[in-house]
Design a protein around this motif. Structure first.
Motif, short mmCIF file in Angstrom:
data_model
loop_
_atom_site.label_atom_id
_atom_site.label_comp_id
_atom_site.label_asym_id
_atom_site.label_seq_id
_atom_site.Cartn_x
_atom_site.Cartn_y
_atom_site.Cartn_z
N UNK A 247 -37.63 -47.34 8.62
CA UNK A 247 -38.40 -47.69 9.81
C UNK A 247 -39.40 -46.55 10.10
N UNK A 248 -40.70 -46.87 10.26
CA UNK A 248 -41.71 -45.83 10.51
C UNK A 248 -41.39 -44.98 11.72
N UNK A 249 -41.69 -43.68 11.65
CA UNK A 249 -41.38 -42.76 12.74
C UNK A 249 -41.98 -43.22 14.06
N UNK A 250 -43.29 -43.50 14.08
CA UNK A 250 -43.96 -43.88 15.33
C UNK A 250 -43.32 -45.11 15.96
N UNK A 251 -42.88 -46.04 15.11
CA UNK A 251 -42.24 -47.27 15.59
C UNK A 251 -40.94 -46.94 16.32
N UNK A 252 -40.07 -46.15 15.67
CA UNK A 252 -38.78 -45.82 16.26
C UNK A 252 -38.95 -44.94 17.50
N UNK A 253 -39.87 -44.00 17.41
CA UNK A 253 -40.09 -43.08 18.53
C UNK A 253 -40.43 -43.84 19.80
N UNK B 147 -42.62 -38.61 27.96
CA UNK B 147 -42.33 -38.11 26.61
C UNK B 147 -43.03 -38.93 25.53
N UNK B 148 -43.38 -40.18 25.86
CA UNK B 148 -44.04 -41.05 24.88
C UNK B 148 -45.36 -40.49 24.38
N UNK B 149 -45.97 -39.60 25.16
CA UNK B 149 -47.27 -39.05 24.79
C UNK B 149 -47.17 -37.79 23.92
N UNK B 150 -45.93 -37.41 23.58
CA UNK B 150 -45.73 -36.21 22.77
C UNK B 150 -45.16 -36.54 21.39
N UNK B 151 -45.61 -37.66 20.83
CA UNK B 151 -45.15 -38.11 19.51
C UNK B 151 -45.30 -37.09 18.39
N UNK B 152 -46.47 -36.48 18.22
CA UNK B 152 -46.64 -35.50 17.14
C UNK B 152 -45.69 -34.31 17.25
N UNK B 153 -45.44 -33.84 18.47
CA UNK B 153 -44.51 -32.73 18.68
C UNK B 153 -43.10 -33.14 18.25
N UNK B 154 -42.67 -34.32 18.70
CA UNK B 154 -41.34 -34.81 18.34
C UNK B 154 -41.24 -35.06 16.84
N UNK B 155 -42.33 -35.58 16.27
CA UNK B 155 -42.34 -35.84 14.83
C UNK B 155 -42.17 -34.57 14.01
N UNK B 156 -42.83 -33.49 14.43
CA UNK B 156 -42.71 -32.21 13.73
C UNK B 156 -41.29 -31.68 13.83
N UNK B 157 -40.69 -31.78 15.01
CA UNK B 157 -39.32 -31.30 15.20
C UNK B 157 -38.32 -32.12 14.39
N UNK B 158 -38.52 -33.43 14.33
CA UNK B 158 -37.56 -34.29 13.63
C UNK B 158 -37.65 -34.17 12.11
N UNK B 159 -38.74 -33.58 11.62
CA UNK B 159 -38.88 -33.39 10.17
C UNK B 159 -38.05 -32.22 9.66
N UNK B 160 -37.53 -31.40 10.56
CA UNK B 160 -36.69 -30.26 10.17
C UNK B 160 -35.24 -30.62 10.49
N UNK C 89 -34.54 -38.75 21.54
CA UNK C 89 -35.94 -39.04 21.19
C UNK C 89 -36.30 -38.40 19.85
N UNK C 90 -35.65 -37.27 19.54
CA UNK C 90 -35.91 -36.58 18.28
C UNK C 90 -34.97 -37.08 17.17
N UNK C 91 -33.71 -37.26 17.52
CA UNK C 91 -32.69 -37.60 16.52
C UNK C 91 -32.79 -39.06 16.05
N UNK C 92 -33.06 -39.98 16.97
CA UNK C 92 -33.08 -41.40 16.61
C UNK C 92 -34.09 -41.73 15.51
N UNK C 93 -35.34 -41.23 15.60
CA UNK C 93 -36.29 -41.49 14.51
C UNK C 93 -35.85 -40.92 13.17
N UNK C 94 -35.11 -39.81 13.21
CA UNK C 94 -34.60 -39.21 11.97
C UNK C 94 -33.59 -40.15 11.30
#
Length: 433
Positions: A41-47, A330-343, A29-34
């Protein structure tokens, strides 16, 4: 419904097993959007697409096939997807690439409903199958090292060692060490826990910042990307993506079938050498791949991490139902996953370790037989060096029948393999790739 008594299990055991499986594969869920984000592909879309594909496939596996096997977008195939878009120099956008995934998914659905799937699997030599897995492993590990800065561009040698004293690289090495320790101790969910610990360190060192909260309502900013089979097929023909479709299909076919049989054997669910309800199980993956492509993610696969849930006692679809429910949450924790995937340092260790697990397939290759070993070697070598799974497969599938013919063993090669070889030659020399 799940025949718990027949399978000598309980509701508590199945739910615990489902939670174990989810923790071992939650990194996707974290790695795939990266990885897909590099293709634009936009992060929210892939997530959300990742979660939709995982939920659909795993629910199908639970309710129709009654197996403790989870489905989600596959590692390696997502990297191939991105390399294909980036390698086209702007000729192919991600919507066109998803069209190829969509077509491959539809073909996989048809193959899962017929006996052609069995013919294809039996036609490909075992050594080439093992080489494909190993080559993808090297490719994934290379991507992890490149994203984190462990490996950088070098004018003299193409690649070189990065600056080990830079904060991102130092954090990557720390995260890798922590995750390796978890894995060495056989802790279920070691990769996921490694990412969490690395994330905590990143937060306290200022590399991880939460600016948009932790939760939000899930959304698909671009909606459904592709839905018309005719339009998707036209895009495949227009851009000559036959080899791409074939590669997606081939890797998904072997990876999924091999994983399902392996996990079913571990769980003691095989009847002789046959896997009951195999058609329903394969449909879970093919339907998920098709649905995932429609909303924006790369092909799905059965996850070998499902074996962690089986080790925890999972024997039925109730295990995979639990996994699907956790993915939906997990779908409701997008911002958390987004922050993690940015690092990158948080996700890179996962890529490197998954790569190390996949490269283990080389031990099954018959290295003492040169006509078997060399085509396998070409596959393993070419995938990371050309940044293309399709090219690696092509080299192996062209060289294998040629070597057999020169050795006087041409009749031992399945006719389908000769067809593949000709198609790959055309793909490499004529069609864009």
């Amino acid at each position: 419904m799940f025949h718990l008594k027949e399978n000598n299990t309980t509701i508590k055991t199945e739910i615990t097993a489902g939670m174990t499986t989810f923790l071992t594969m939650a990194y996707i869920v974290i790695v795939n959007p990266v990885i897909l984000g590099a293709a634009g592909v936009p992060f929210d879309q892939v997530f959300l697409a990742t979660i939709i594909a995982a939920a659909i496939g795993t629910l199908w596996m639970a309710l129709a096939a009654n197996y403790p096997i989870a489905i989600a977008p596959g590692m390696g195939l997502n990297a191939y997807f991105t390399s294909m878009v980036l390698g086209s120099d702007g000729a192919i956008d991600y919507v066109t690439a998803f069209a190829a995934v969509f077509v491959a998914g539809l073909i996989f659905v048809l193959l899962s409903l017929t006996s052609m799937r069995k013919v294809l699997i039996e036609a490909i030599p075992e050594n080439l199958k093992h080489a494909i897995t190993a080559g993808i492993g090297l490719f994934i590990a290379f991507i992890g090292m490149r994203l984190s800065g462990l490996i950088v561009a070098n004018e003299a040698n193409l690649v070189g060692l990065g600056d080990l004293t830079s904060p991102p690289v130092a954090l990557t090495l720390l995260g890798l060490l922590i995750t390796v320790i978890f894995m060495s101790l056989n802790i279920h969910g070691g990769i996921f826990y490694g990412m969490i610990v690395t994330g905590i360190v990143a937060f306290f060192t200022g590399q991880l910042k939460f600016e948009g909260g932790l939760m939000q309502w899930p959304s698909l900013p671009e909606g459904i990307l592709i839905w018309n089979p005719i339009e998707a097929l036209q895009l495949v023909i227009e851009f000559g993506l036959y080899g791409v479709v074939f590669s997606f299909l081939l890797v998904t076919l072997f990876d999924t079938t091999g994983t399902m049989i392996g996990v079913a054997k571990q769980a003691g669910l095989m009847k002789g050498n046959k896997m009951p309800r195999m058609r329903q199980a394969l449909l879970a993956d093919s339907v998920a791949a098709t649905a995932g492509a429609m909303v924006g993610t790369s092909p799905t696969s059965a996850y070998v991490e499902s074996s962690a849930g089986v080790a925890a006692g999972g024997r039925t679809g109730l295990t995979s139902l639990t996994v699907a429910i956790l993915f939906i949450i997990a779908a409701f924790f997008g911002p958390l996953v987004g922050a993690l995937s940015n690092v990158a340092a948080i996700t890179a260790p996962a890529l490197i370790i998954v790569g190390s697990l996949m490269i283990g397939a080389v031990k099954h290759i018959e290295w003492e037989k040169f006509d078997e070993a060399f085509p396998a070697f070409l596959i393993v070598l070419a995938m990371p060096l050309t940044s293309s799974i399709a090219t690696g497969i092509a080299f192996g599938f062209i060289s294998y029948p040629l070597m057999k013919v020169f050795k006087g063993k041409g009749k031992s090669v399945h006719p389908i393999l000769y067809i593949f070889a000709v198609l790959f030659v055309i793909q490499l020399l004529i069609a864009p790739h």
